[in-house]
Motif scaffolding. Structure first.
Motif, PDB file in Angstrom:
ATOM      1  N   LYS A 174       0.825  -1.202   0.000  1.00 48.41           N
ATOM      2  CA  LYS A 174       0.000   0.000   0.000  1.00 48.41           C
ATOM      3  C   LYS A 174       0.863   1.258   0.000  1.00 48.41           C
ATOM      4  N   GLN A 175       1.965   1.213   0.732  1.00 43.02           N
ATOM      5  CA  GLN A 175       2.862   2.365   0.720  1.00 43.02           C
ATOM      6  C   GLN A 175       3.433   2.588  -0.675  1.00 43.02           C
ATOM      7  N   ASP A 176       3.832   1.516  -1.341  1.00 49.78           N
ATOM      8  CA  ASP A 176       4.377   1.651  -2.693  1.00 49.78           C
ATOM      9  C   ASP A 176       3.339   2.225  -3.651  1.00 49.78           C
ATOM     10  N   ALA A 177       2.080   1.817  -3.478  1.00 48.72           N
ATOM     11  CA  ALA A 177       1.027   2.347  -4.348  1.00 48.72           C
ATOM     12  C   ALA A 177       0.840   3.840  -4.135  1.00 48.72           C
ATOM     13  N   PHE A 178       0.820   4.285  -2.891  1.00 43.52           N
ATOM     14  CA  PHE A 178       0.671   5.711  -2.622  1.00 43.52           C
ATOM     15  C   PHE A 178       1.902   6.499  -3.085  1.00 43.52           C
ATOM     16  N   VAL A 179       3.074   5.947  -2.890  1.00 46.89           N
ATOM     17  CA  VAL A 179       4.295   6.642  -3.322  1.00 46.89           C
ATOM     18  C   VAL A 179       4.308   6.806  -4.836  1.00 46.89           C
ATOM     19  N   TYR A 180       3.904   5.766  -5.558  1.00 45.38           N
ATOM     20  CA  TYR A 180       3.839   5.867  -7.018  1.00 45.38           C
ATOM     21  C   TYR A 180       2.844   6.935  -7.443  1.00 45.38           C
ATOM     22  N   ILE A 200      -5.780  16.557  -4.500  1.00 44.35           N
ATOM     23  CA  ILE A 200      -4.486  15.916  -4.710  1.00 44.35           C
ATOM     24  C   ILE A 200      -4.312  14.783  -3.700  1.00 44.35           C
ATOM     25  N   VAL A 201      -3.723  13.674  -4.155  1.00 44.03           N
ATOM     26  CA  VAL A 201      -3.522  12.517  -3.271  1.00 44.03           C
ATOM     27  C   VAL A 201      -2.522  12.847  -2.180  1.00 44.03           C
ATOM     28  N   GLY A 202      -1.401  13.423  -2.550  1.00 40.89           N
ATOM     29  CA  GLY A 202      -0.364  13.737  -1.561  1.00 40.89           C
ATOM     30  C   GLY A 202       0.723  14.568  -2.192  1.00 40.89           C
ATOM     31  N   GLU A 203       1.854  14.657  -1.495  1.00 33.08           N
ATOM     32  CA  GLU A 203       2.980  15.451  -1.993  1.00 33.08           C
ATOM     33  C   GLU A 203       4.280  14.882  -1.474  1.00 33.08           C
ATOM     34  N   ALA A 204       5.352  15.265  -2.125  1.00 35.91           N
ATOM     35  CA  ALA A 204       6.691  14.860  -1.706  1.00 35.91           C
ATOM     36  C   ALA A 204       7.441  16.071  -1.192  1.00 35.91           C
ATOM     37  N   ASP A 205       8.501  15.820  -0.433  1.00 31.11           N
ATOM     38  CA  ASP A 205       9.299  16.930   0.060  1.00 31.11           C
ATOM     39  C   ASP A 205      10.149  17.491  -1.073  1.00 31.11           C
ATOM     40  N   GLU A 206      10.953  18.485  -0.749  1.00 29.93           N
ATOM     41  CA  GLU A 206      11.744  19.149  -1.789  1.00 29.93           C
ATOM     42  C   GLU A 206      12.758  18.216  -2.430  1.00 29.93           C
ATOM     43  N   ASN A 207      13.261  17.264  -1.672  1.00 27.03           N
ATOM     44  CA  ASN A 207      14.252  16.333  -2.212  1.00 27.03           C
ATOM     45  C   ASN A 207      13.611  15.130  -2.890  1.00 27.03           C
ATOM     46  N   GLY A 208      12.318  14.963  -2.734  1.00 21.79           N
ATOM     47  CA  GLY A 208      11.624  13.833  -3.334  1.00 21.79           C
ATOM     48  C   GLY A 208      11.899  12.513  -2.663  1.00 21.79           C
ATOM     49  N   GLU A 209      12.414  12.553  -1.447  1.00 25.98           N
ATOM     50  CA  GLU A 209      12.739  11.312  -0.736  1.00 25.98           C
ATOM     51  C   GLU A 209      11.614  10.874   0.196  1.00 25.98           C
ATOM     52  N   GLU A 210      10.932  11.801   0.806  1.00 24.92           N
ATOM     53  CA  GLU A 210       9.847  11.476   1.714  1.00 24.92           C
ATOM     54  C   GLU A 210       8.513  11.897   1.087  1.00 24.92           C
ATOM     55  N   LYS A 238      -1.441  16.458   6.646  1.00 21.80           N
ATOM     56  CA  LYS A 238      -0.368  15.773   5.934  1.00 21.80           C
ATOM     57  C   LYS A 238       0.312  14.763   6.846  1.00 21.80           C
ATOM     58  N   VAL A 239       0.362  13.504   6.385  1.00 20.20           N
ATOM     59  CA  VAL A 239       0.939  12.419   7.178  1.00 20.20           C
ATOM     60  C   VAL A 239       2.013  11.733   6.355  1.00 20.20           C
ATOM     61  N   LYS A 240       3.154  11.500   6.963  1.00 20.45           N
ATOM     62  CA  LYS A 240       4.264  10.841   6.275  1.00 20.45           C
ATOM     63  C   LYS A 240       3.949   9.364   6.086  1.00 20.45           C
TER      64      LYS A 240
END
Length: 520
Positions: A174-180, A200-210, A238-240
């Protein structure tokens, strides 16, 4: 449009507020949150109540039938006097009546044709009883609208504080699906009372790592009387994304009185940057007069040049064959007797002409209907209108195609009728069904159900074909006799062979001047 922004604590982020506006606003907020416009939906709940008197087997059958008829009539009269519950089909509600939030599709923002069902992502639904959705129009089914009930408990004019409606057990898949989805800027669409909302489903940080998931849907619904006229969505919470955790999904509903009229509620979705520009009437008038002047000038030159030819061709019936053949003809005048000569493939040619006349009629009628009615306010209404008009104008296809085929001396008119009736539907449906099988393979939301494909085929066989037959018969009987305005050559005029320097496309440009000089 302008909406209120709700700040989200997120140090170092580009944007920290949810934005309300058009779809383009979503693109700007792809990394943050998004508040949006209004929603639509279809299905509703109607409660029917009724009763039936206990049956007594000892009574005569006639008496029992009379009692049942009387009971049915009584219930019908009472039911007509009772107040009718409103719903999203009537777009009117009573206080504390259920308002359905439908989840439609989710997909990448930069490829809006790639859409999937909302719950194809591991989202969770509310605990409320599921309501099934059905397609109200054929256009809605063909566009792949598959609404699913969100499970959220929303009632008209009843505010809801922030409430958790479900929890997601986030494992590694499920995490991989949300990250994709977050990496590809996935956004989703919802509907409330036929008004669309995007988020919008979610967002990434400035570095795109989290990667972070928006878990709080903050709905603000505007009403005018007993109608919903405005819906805004703010995504917060917003939840990591971390594996082996539980993510609580929550929502809240706030109702506010609005001055927007129900008839104008879709104006919010129109592009204000386009409609707010002032119309340059002087430039339009100047261009219009220039076109009129040029058309008049060219027409006058042509009329002076062709006046003698018109007079000669109008007197051809009084001339003998010798005078006709001794005429001074050159250039385009040499083909005037071949224009109406039967084509080498009259069956295909007449079918194409009939289909073209039908497409022109459909385009004109749909444009007029779209100008009169607000077809964009209902899902699939434009496509449904086009299909209905195409089926209704099938006699136009048969009339023009059948009459032209009869004028050219065609005898297989039944075959011509079948080809004319199924030429356009076969090409369109064949291509659409082929693409549809690919969509079914990839589980896309735009996949057309098999029952809808059968319905389209039934329309072709049981509506378009009979109407085309009627038009063909009328065309053959009313205008199937040749009445050409000029003499038609029985033998086709030979076409001169091309010069050697114009055989290839590359040599046409440099030697075109030589050919033109020789022609003069």
């Amino acid at each position: 449009m302008r909406g209120s922004g709700h700040h989200v604590s997120n140090p170092g982020s580009v944007k920290g507020e949810a934005c309300l506006g058009s779809r383009d606003d979503v693109a700007k907020a792809c990394g943050r949150c998004a508040e949006f416009l209004q929603p639509p939906p279809e299905p509703s709940l109607s409660t029917l109540t009724g009763g039936r008197a206990p049956r007594d087997s000892s009574r005569p059958i006639q008496r029992r039938i009379g009692e049942n008829v009387a009971a049915a009539a009584f219930l019908a009269i009472v039911g007509s006097l009772l107040p009718v519950d409103a719903d999203e089909h009537e777009h009117t509600y009573t206080d504390k009546e259920e308002v359905v939030l439908w989840m439609n599709t989710v997909g990448p923002y930069h490829n809006r044709q790639e859409t999937y069902k909302y719950f194809s992502l591991p989202f969770c639904a509310g605990s409320k009883k599921t309501i099934s959705h059905y397609h109200e129009t054929l256009g809605e089914a063909l566009q792949g609208v598959e609404l699913e009930f969100s499970g959220l408990d929303i009632k008209f004019k009843e505010e809801v504080m922030q409430t958790t409606y479900c929890e997601i057990d986030l494992d590694k898949p499920k995490q991989d699906a949300f990250v994709y989805a977050i990496k590809n800027h996935y956004w989703y669409q919802m509907y409330i009372d036929d008004l669309p909302i995007w988020g919008i489903v979610g967002e990434a940080d400035e570095n795109g790592e989290e990667h972070y998931l928006w878990t709080y849907k903050k709905l603000e619904i505007g009403y005018n009387g007993n109608r919903i006229v405005d819906v805004n969505l703010t995504s917060e919470g917003k939840v990591k994304l971390m594996p082996n955790t539980r993510i609580a999904m929550s929502y809240s509903v706030k109702w506010k009185k609005s001055d927007v009229k129900f008839e104008d509620r879709f104006d919010k979705y129109l592009d204000p940057s386009f409609f707010q520009h002032r119309i340059h009437w002087f430039s339009i008038f100047n261009s219009f007069m220039m076109v009129i002047f040029l058309v008049g000038l060219v027409s006058m030159i042509l009329m002076r040049t062709l006046r003698k030819d018109y007079a000669r061709y109008s007197k051809e019936e009084e001339m003998d064959d010798m005078d006709r053949d001794l005429g001074d003809e050159y250039g385009w005048k040499q083909v005037h007797g071949d224009v109406f000569r039967p084509s080498s493939h009259p069956l295909i040619f007449s079918s194409l002409i009939g289909s073209g006349c039908q497409i022109f009629s459909v385009s004109f009628i749909v444009i007029v209907v779209a100008m009169v009615e607000d077809l964009y306010t209902e899902r699939g209404s434009m496509l449904s209108t086009a299909i209905f008009v195409y089926a209704a104008t099938s006699p136009v296809n048969g009339y023009f195609g059948g009459s032209l085929y009869a004028k050219q001396g065609g005898r297989r008119w039944i075959k011509q009728m079948f080809i004319g009736a199924f030429m356009i539907p076969a090409m369109v449906c064949g291509t659409a069904f082929f693409i549809n099988f690919i969509a079914i393979y990839y589980h896309a939301s735009r996949a057309i159900p098999f029952g809808t494909m059968v319905a389209v085929c039934c329309i072709c066989f049981f509506v378009i074909l009979p109407l085309n037959l009627v038009g063909t018969i009328l065309g053959r009987n009313l205008s199937g006799q040749p009445n050409f305005p000029c003499r038609v050559n029985a033998v086709p005029r030979p076409i001169p062979e091309k010069k050697w320097w114009v055989w290839s496309d590359t040599s046409t440009v440099p030697f075109g001047g030589v050919q033109g000089a020789e022609a003069h």
